[in-house]
Design a protein around this motif. Structure first.
Motif, short mmCIF file in Angstrom:
data_model
loop_
_atom_site.label_atom_id
_atom_site.label_comp_id
_atom_site.label_asym_id
_atom_site.label_seq_id
_atom_site.Cartn_x
_atom_site.Cartn_y
_atom_site.Cartn_z
N ALA A 37 0.99 -1.13 0.01
CA ALA A 37 -0.18 0.07 0.06
C ALA A 37 0.79 1.20 -0.14
N ALA A 38 1.99 1.07 0.81
CA ALA A 38 2.84 2.27 0.88
C ALA A 38 3.24 2.75 -0.42
N ALA A 39 3.81 1.49 -1.11
CA ALA A 39 4.38 1.84 -2.58
C ALA A 39 3.31 2.29 -3.43
N ILE A 40 2.22 1.93 -3.31
CA ILE A 40 1.23 2.33 -4.34
C ILE A 40 1.09 3.89 -4.04
N ILE A 41 0.85 4.31 -2.77
CA ILE A 41 0.47 5.74 -2.46
C ILE A 41 1.88 6.43 -2.95
N ASP A 42 3.00 6.01 -2.56
CA ASP A 42 4.25 6.73 -3.14
C ASP A 42 4.22 6.98 -4.56
N ALA A 43 3.75 5.92 -5.44
CA ALA A 43 4.04 5.99 -6.67
C ALA A 43 2.93 6.86 -7.24
N LEU A 44 1.77 7.03 -6.79
CA LEU A 44 0.60 7.65 -7.20
C LEU A 44 0.89 9.17 -6.82
N TYR A 45 1.49 9.65 -5.66
CA TYR A 45 1.46 11.00 -5.43
C TYR A 45 2.63 11.52 -6.46
N ALA A 46 3.68 10.48 -6.85
CA ALA A 46 4.90 11.04 -7.85
C ALA A 46 3.85 11.04 -9.16
N ALA A 47 2.96 10.28 -9.49
CA ALA A 47 2.35 10.23 -10.96
C ALA A 47 1.27 11.09 -11.12
N VAL A 48 0.37 11.51 -10.20
CA VAL A 48 -0.62 12.28 -10.22
C VAL A 48 -0.33 13.70 -10.39
N VAL A 49 0.43 14.33 -11.05
CA VAL A 49 1.05 15.75 -10.88
C VAL A 49 0.61 16.18 -12.26
N ASP A 50 0.52 17.75 -12.21
CA ASP A 50 0.67 18.38 -13.56
C ASP A 50 1.33 19.73 -13.38
N ALA A 51 1.71 20.42 -14.55
CA ALA A 51 2.64 21.53 -14.45
C ALA A 51 1.79 22.80 -13.89
N ASP A 52 0.72 22.82 -14.08
CA ASP A 52 -0.08 24.11 -13.44
C ASP A 52 -0.88 23.75 -12.21
N ASP A 53 -0.54 22.52 -11.41
CA ASP A 53 -1.15 22.54 -10.15
C ASP A 53 -2.67 22.37 -10.02
N THR A 54 -3.11 21.72 -10.98
CA THR A 54 -4.71 21.70 -11.07
C THR A 54 -5.10 20.79 -10.65
N VAL A 55 -4.78 19.56 -10.82
CA VAL A 55 -5.27 18.14 -10.16
C VAL A 55 -5.14 18.04 -8.67
N ARG A 56 -6.23 17.28 -7.96
CA ARG A 56 -6.28 17.29 -6.74
C ARG A 56 -6.08 15.74 -6.47
N PHE A 57 -5.39 15.20 -5.59
CA PHE A 57 -4.95 14.02 -5.25
C PHE A 57 -4.83 13.87 -3.80
N THR A 58 -5.56 12.94 -3.28
CA THR A 58 -5.69 12.67 -1.68
C THR A 58 -5.79 11.30 -1.52
N VAL A 59 -4.82 10.73 -0.56
CA VAL A 59 -5.13 9.38 0.30
C VAL A 59 -5.36 9.89 1.49
N GLY A 60 -6.60 9.92 1.84
CA GLY A 60 -6.93 10.51 3.17
C GLY A 60 -7.25 9.47 4.27
N ARG A 61 -7.24 8.24 3.88
CA ARG A 61 -7.56 7.12 4.91
C ARG A 61 -6.87 5.94 4.58
N LEU A 62 -6.23 5.34 5.64
CA LEU A 62 -5.53 4.09 5.54
C LEU A 62 -5.84 3.17 6.75
N VAL A 63 -6.42 1.92 6.43
CA VAL A 63 -6.92 1.14 7.56
C VAL A 63 -5.99 -0.11 7.59
#
Ligand SMILES: [Zn+2]
Length: 417
Positions: free
Chosen positions: A250-276
């Motif tokens: 799960a940690a690897a997935i979260i880390d990879a997603l935070y690195a991949a879900v980005v854009d140059a103009d900072d428009t996309v919003r990506f949040t992992v708010g819960r981890l059980v």
């Protein structure tokens, strides 16, 4: 002076402000905010206060089966579909005095200003209080506007339970019993137009020093539940090659997603708010991890592309565990019709109130109404963009400016064919 201008001029800043203060007493929190959960005693009390303000104006009150409250200013042609304006009275547990409340009170103020200016609309104008917008006590939210517009059936929304197991349906029955004098109107009816006034809940207007935001649309949102299943094992005896550690994957997935879900103009919003994590014990290799993903973007193509990256990344990094990606919400971005935006822009121009166009990052009841009638939104600034917080703040002058624009727009809409 035209009729919409006369109506706008009759908006009373002090009255509008004092009504925000008055409603804030129902569910007031020690730190100056509000905790007024949907269909609670506190929310019932706020509805009763609305009825007391509406009665001397001759507004006709009605509930519908989803608990939406309508306060109707009669029109000269009562059979024409009405113009609707309003928002919600429920709040988050540590909510503020303005989110939702402003939209309801601005619509009521517009009706009061019409009475004061001697303006009788051609179409009826309903001030509306939508049930459970926040989804705090009963998740998901937007109960009232979704039932009204047919997005969900009354049966579906009635079955939703709060944390104590109380259903929306039983609280709706309690609402009817608490307001026996308020007649019931059928669920859903033709609407000529809907306009929702709201605090921005973001910092753009304050930063620009402008009192009015003309909302271009609402950004799209996708949410997912990602379940990573590995195998519980002894932390002391299990060698690395034999582990299927769900938290590590799960940690690897979260880390990879935070690195991949980005854009140059900072428009996309990506949040992992819960981890059980299960069993969440220090000496056990985690057997299961469940994480939440909240993904938002104002345009459809990038939103879909980032959604694809989410599912693809989860699949690629699953080994040695198993990963299931369950899509929950898939709400596409929407653009309000240019005709409605032009009406709001023209009203602001005539009232000499400066404005800017901006998208809404948050969802609103207007999302649902957009699919059944011409819909628009007016934003006013809030301090530092803070919302869903007891510190939420707005100025009397900005609230009145928003109500003036709303009143002029409603007067215009209620006159048209
Ligand atoms: Zn709101």
């Amino acid at each position: 002076m035209t009729a919409p201008e006369a109506v706008a001029a009759a908006v009373d800043e002090q009255r509008l402000w004092s009504r925000h203060e008055a409603l804030a007493r129902f569910g007031a929190t020690p730190r100056g905010g509000c905790n007024r959960q949907a269909l609670s005693d506190e929310e019932f009390a706020a509805r009763r206060q609305m009825l007391e303000w509406a009665a001397p104006l001759g507004l006709e009150a009605a509930h519908d089966p989803a608990g939406n409250l309508f306060l109707r200013l009669p029109g000269r042609e009562p059979r024409l579909p009405p113009v609707l304006s309003g928002s919600h009275l429920d709040t988050q547990p540590t909510g503020g005095k303005y989110d939702g409340i402003f939209g309801v009170l601005a619509a009521l103020e517009a009706a009061e200003a019409m009475r004061a200016a001697g303006f009788v609309p051609r179409r009826p104008i309903d001030t509306v209080v939508w049930t459970n917008e926040e989804g705090s006590r009963f998740a998901p939210g937007m109960t009232g506007s979704e039932a009204f517009t047919g997005m969900r059936t009354l049966e579906q929304v009635s079955a939703v339970q709060d944390a104590a197991g109380i259903t929306v349906g039983s609280e709706l029955a309690r609402l009817r019993a608490a307001f026996p004098e308020v007649p019931t109107r059928p669920l859903g009816f033709p609407v000529a137009a809907f306009v929702e006034a709201h605090i921005e809940q973001g910092p753009a207007l304050e930063a620009a020093g402008l009192p009015i935001g003309i909302v271009t649309g609402i950004q799209g949102k996708k949410t997912y539940r990602v379940r990573v299943v590995g195998e519980e094992a002894h932390a002391g005896t299990t060698p690395r090659h034999a582990r299927r550690d769900a938290l590590r994957t799960a940690a690897a997935i979260i880390d990879a997603l935070y690195a991949a879900v980005v854009d140059a103009d900072d428009t996309v919003r990506f949040t992992v708010g819960r981890l059980v994590v299960l069993p969440n014990a220090p000496s056990v290799v985690p057997g299961e991890a469940v994480l939440s993903i909240d993904l938002r973007h104002p345009e459809a193509a990038p939103l879909d592309e980032f959604g694809r990256i989410v599912t693809e990344t989860c699949r690629r990094l699953a080994s040695p565990c198993e990963v299931a990606v369950e899509p929950l919400i898939d709400a596409p971005p929407l653009a309000f019709p240019e005709e409605m935006r032009a009406l709001i822009r023209n009203a602001a121009d005539r009232l000499r109130l400066p404005y800017m166009d901006l998208p809404s990052p948050a969802g609103h009841d207007a999302r649902n109404l957009h699919y059944v009638c011409p819909t628009g939104m007016v934003f006013v600034p809030c301090a530092k963009g803070i919302s869903h917080n007891e510190a939420e703040a707005a100025t009397p002058t900005d609230l009145a400016a928003g109500a003036r624009v709303l009143a002029a727009v409603l007067a215009e809409l209620a006159t048209r064919d």
